[in-house]
Design an enzyme around this catalytic site. Structure first.
Site, PDB file in Angstrom:
ATOM      1  CD  GLU A  78      -2.674  -1.471   2.368  1.00  0.00           C
ATOM      2  OE1 GLU A  78      -3.304  -0.367   2.960  1.00  0.00           O
ATOM      3  OE2 GLU A  78      -2.294  -2.598   3.356  1.00  0.00           O
ATOM      4  CB  CYS A 118      -1.149   7.400   1.821  1.00  0.00           C
ATOM      5  SG  CYS A 118      -2.455   6.769   2.861  1.00  0.00           S
TER       6      CYS A 118
HETATM    7  P1  NAD Z   1       8.877   4.844   3.658  1.00  0.00           P
HETATM    8  O1  NAD Z   1       8.884   3.853   2.166  1.00  0.00           O
HETATM    9  O2  NAD Z   1      10.356   5.689   3.378  1.00  0.00           O
HETATM   10  O3  NAD Z   1       9.043   3.752   4.564  1.00  0.00           O
HETATM   11  C1  NAD Z   1       8.373   2.869   5.100  1.00  0.00           C
HETATM   12  C2  NAD Z   1       8.920   1.596   5.667  1.00  0.00           C
HETATM   13  O4  NAD Z   1       9.777   0.853   4.803  1.00  0.00           O
HETATM   14  C3  NAD Z   1       9.773   2.073   6.888  1.00  0.00           C
HETATM   15  O5  NAD Z   1       9.574   1.067   7.772  1.00  0.00           O
HETATM   16  C4  NAD Z   1      11.265   1.846   6.431  1.00  0.00           C
HETATM   17  O6  NAD Z   1      12.101   1.686   7.251  1.00  0.00           O
HETATM   18  C5  NAD Z   1      11.063   0.818   5.447  1.00  0.00           C
HETATM   19  N1  NAD Z   1      12.022   0.603   4.387  1.00  0.00           N
HETATM   20  C6  NAD Z   1      12.872   1.684   3.961  1.00  0.00           C
HETATM   21  N2  NAD Z   1      13.720   1.338   2.918  1.00  0.00           N
HETATM   22  C7  NAD Z   1      13.475  -0.047   3.070  1.00  0.00           C
HETATM   23  C8  NAD Z   1      14.394  -1.244   2.329  1.00  0.00           C
HETATM   24  N3  NAD Z   1      15.175  -1.011   1.180  1.00  0.00           N
HETATM   25  N4  NAD Z   1      13.751  -2.214   2.417  1.00  0.00           N
HETATM   26  C9  NAD Z   1      12.845  -2.731   3.170  1.00  0.00           C
HETATM   27  N5  NAD Z   1      11.940  -1.683   3.831  1.00  0.00           N
HETATM   28  C10 NAD Z   1      12.378  -0.428   3.889  1.00  0.00           C
HETATM   29  O7  NAD Z   1       7.635   5.595   3.623  1.00  0.00           O
HETATM   30  P2  NAD Z   1       7.344   6.902   5.030  1.00  0.00           P
HETATM   31  O8  NAD Z   1       8.157   7.687   4.390  1.00  0.00           O
HETATM   32  O9  NAD Z   1       7.936   5.801   6.227  1.00  0.00           O
HETATM   33  O10 NAD Z   1       5.890   6.926   4.743  1.00  0.00           O
HETATM   34  C11 NAD Z   1       5.327   7.602   4.023  1.00  0.00           C
HETATM   35  C12 NAD Z   1       4.854   7.181   2.752  1.00  0.00           C
HETATM   36  O11 NAD Z   1       4.010   5.987   2.844  1.00  0.00           O
HETATM   37  C13 NAD Z   1       4.133   8.054   1.771  1.00  0.00           C
HETATM   38  O12 NAD Z   1       4.646   7.692   0.429  1.00  0.00           O
HETATM   39  C14 NAD Z   1       2.900   7.615   1.791  1.00  0.00           C
HETATM   40  O13 NAD Z   1       1.779   7.806   0.979  1.00  0.00           O
HETATM   41  C15 NAD Z   1       2.781   5.991   2.010  1.00  0.00           C
HETATM   42  N6  NAD Z   1       1.583   5.626   2.866  1.00  0.00           N
HETATM   43  C16 NAD Z   1       0.660   4.962   2.058  1.00  0.00           C
HETATM   44  C17 NAD Z   1      -0.553   4.426   2.802  1.00  0.00           C
HETATM   45  C18 NAD Z   1      -1.433   3.543   2.126  1.00  0.00           C
HETATM   46  O14 NAD Z   1      -2.336   2.907   2.895  1.00  0.00           O
HETATM   47  N7  NAD Z   1      -1.464   3.691   0.709  1.00  0.00           N
HETATM   48  C19 NAD Z   1      -0.594   4.530   4.112  1.00  0.00           C
HETATM   49  C20 NAD Z   1       0.186   5.312   4.775  1.00  0.00           C
HETATM   50  C21 NAD Z   1       1.460   5.817   4.142  1.00  0.00           C
END
Ligand code: NAD
Length: 518
Positions: free
Chosen positions: A286, A320
């Site tokens: 997501e 999001c």
């Molecule tokens: P992010 O992608 O930076 O991080 C999300 C998670 O992924 C964190 O736990 C991070 O540590 C982990 N991560 C980072 N690099 C990784 C890798 N190489 N391998 C595995 N895991 C890794 O996102 P964020 O800044 O924490 O959150 C904001 C984003 O989330 C925005 O783009 C937002 O739109 C999205 N979001 C989507 C939804 C939805 O339901 N569609 C809901 C909430 C947030």
């Protein structure tokens, strides 16, 4: 708009002062707690000063909330060993027992609402109203998935068949799920992922976002208190590229449930695909969106502006689902923008613990720098339409960004999601609606979308043509409710699961057809 009082997404006055006063009083008792936490794994983790990270507060960086020790790559791999070993036992545990743990967990979170809200606010910068909604949503996920698990997973589904044959479908777990979550819903999404994976018979290694490890730790302590075995759900705080990539490259991980940015989902997808001798995994992703709202000349400007302010600036735009691009029909654009300017002038930006605050901080300095850079590019081109003001006495020690509205020619001029209080505004002329919809669809995102119009056939036509997961007519576009508005997008916005919906748990399950010759 905001001076009329606090309203929920349906415009109902929350009267937060009296209704929530006991909660607010209780929060005060948790305001000075200092934390020192480590990973919660199936085995004990020794203290290691080198991996100990300091956690500070987004609205006042001088305040240290505590420390969190990050998980090493070796511990992450051992956690997967333990999860893998626990899977057969957990999968055989009756659904009723698994569902009961979820319900006890939901009850415990409810009784600890004030403490969790305080952490959401101090660690994640959440407003009190957002904090309440956050804990409510987490509790709803527990109760809703417990109910769905009992309904769909407890007994086999009977199938038709010829005489002398008995056919059934049985649902079971897939194995070990890595649940990787973002900071912007550090309780609700974090819990929703874990409990969905666990109640369907999987064991879980959960990696919370770096920025919100303390609240995640407290939540997993409560989950253990509710009876969840320590080898069934393990907490692996740590940075994404280290811990996340250990998990996504491990061949014993049978599924990843990820919420976060589209870019990280793509990295995880590549990492899963590159594994050798690994079963084909499930990826439940997501991700982000470039969410738009179309307003035509029949819409009610006051209602539009109310919904736009909530959709674009609530939670400092760090949802999001938040509105990124407003498309207003040219004839009413001037009026809508005038009202919007007035509403933005009234927004209070500051300490999220104050009831009078409308917009809290953004999550960290990196986020603020990226948002300010984007705003500056548009400022240099003379494209700032409206901007709220920051009071330095309220904001000088935190990572704040003033809500801003920027003029763009079209959504296709934006390169990516700006995850903060930035609204882009474009205008359209009568006769151009199909072109506008094609442009939005052409970007390939598909999370949320809104349409404001008193012309019902126009609104339904637009809603029908737009390719998104959640479409809203004549209201704001945020705040999906569990079991009411199942939430999730398509295309660059995700693989299409609907969290809080009737089919979500099936994404975590294997299906076995059993045929008996009677
Ligand atoms: P992010 O992608 O930076 O991080 C999300 C998670 O992924 C964190 O736990 C991070 O540590 C982990 N991560 C980072 N690099 C990784 C890798 N190489 N391998 C595995 N895991 C890794 O996102 P964020 O800044 O924490 O959150 C904001 C984003 O989330 C925005 O783009 C937002 O739109 C999205 N979001 C989507 C939804 C939805 O339901 N569609 C809901 C909430 C947030």
């Amino acid at each position: 708009i905001y001076s009329e009082g606090r309203r929920n997404s349906r415009g109902i006055n929350l009267n937060i002062n009296s209704q929530y006063q006991p909660l607010i009083d209780e929060m005060a008792t948790h305001m000075d707690t200092v934390y020192d936490v480590r990973p919660l794994l199936a085995f004990d983790v020794a203290a290691d000063a080198e991996r100990r990270q300091t956690v500070t507060c987004p609205f006042d960086r001088r305040v240290t909330l505590g420390h969190v020790q990050w998980t090493s790559a070796e511990e992450a791999s051992r956690a997967v060993d333990a999860a893998w070993a626990a899977f057969p036992r957990w999968e055989q545990t009756p659904v009723e027992e698994r569902a009961a743990i979820l319900e006890r967990f939901g009850d415990l979170m409810e009784t600890h609402t004030a403490e969790l809200m305080t952490l959401c606010s101090r660690e994640g910068g959440k407003l009190l109203t957002d904090g309440i909604a956050e804990i409510r949503e987490a509790v709803d996920f527990c109760r809703y998935y417990a109910k769905r698990a009992r309904a769909d997973f407890a007994l086999p589904t009977e199938l038709q068949g010829p005489t002398g044959e008995h056919n059934q479908i049985l649902l079971g777990g897939k194995g070990v799920f890595a649940c990787i979550s973002p900071w912007n819903f550090p309780v609700a999404i974090f819990c929703g992922q874990m409990v969905a994976a666990a109640v369907t018979g999987n064991t879980v290694v959960a990696k919370p976002a770096e920025q919100t490890s303390l609240v995640a730790h407290r939540v997993v302590e409560l989950l253990r208190e509710a009876g969840m075995p320590r080898d069934v759900v393990q907490l692996l705080p740590g940075d994404g590229p280290t811990v996340g990539s250990v998990l996504s490259s491990d061949p014993r991980i049978t599924g990843v449930c990820f919420t976060g940015s589209t870019q990280t989902a793509q990295i995880i997808n590549r990492s899963l695909a590159a594994r050798e001798n690994a079963p084909l995994p499930s990826l439940i992703a997501e991700t982000g969106g470039l969410n738009a709202m179309i307003v035509d000349s029949t819409a009610l400007p006051e209602q539009v502006v109310n919904d736009v302010v909530q959709s674009a600036f609530q939670s400092a735009g760090q949802r999001c689902s938040a509105l990124r691009v407003l498309y207003v029909q040219e004839d009413v654009a001037e009026r809508v923008i005038e009202l919007l300017k007035g509403a933005m002038d009234e927004l209070n930006i500051g300490d999220p613990r104050n009831l009078g605050t409308d917009v809290g901080p953004v999550i960290d300095e990196e986020a603020r720098a990226g948002l300010l850079k984007h705003i500056e590019t548009y400022r240099e081109q003379g494209r700032v339409i409206a901007e709220s003001s920051l009071d330095p006495r309220q904001t000088e020690h935190g990572t704040f960004v003033a809500p801003v509205a920027l003029r763009i020619d079209g959504i296709d001029s934006l390169e990516s999601e700006q995850f903060g209080p930035i609204l882009h505004i474009a205008t359209w002329k009568g006769g151009e609606i199909d072109k506008v919809i094609d442009t939005i669809n052409g970007l390939g995102y598909g999370l949320t979308f809104g349409v404001h119009s008193r012309n019902e056939s126009f609104a339904y036509k637009v809603a029908q043509k737009i390719r998104v997961g959640n479409v809203y007519i004549n209201r704001n576009i945020i705040g999906a409710v569990v079991g009411v508005q199942p939430f999730g997008g398509q295309g660059f916005s995700g693989t299409g699961p609907k969290a809080g919906g009737p089919h979500y748990l099936h994404r975590f399950a294997t299906e076995k057809t059993r045929t008996v010759n009677t």
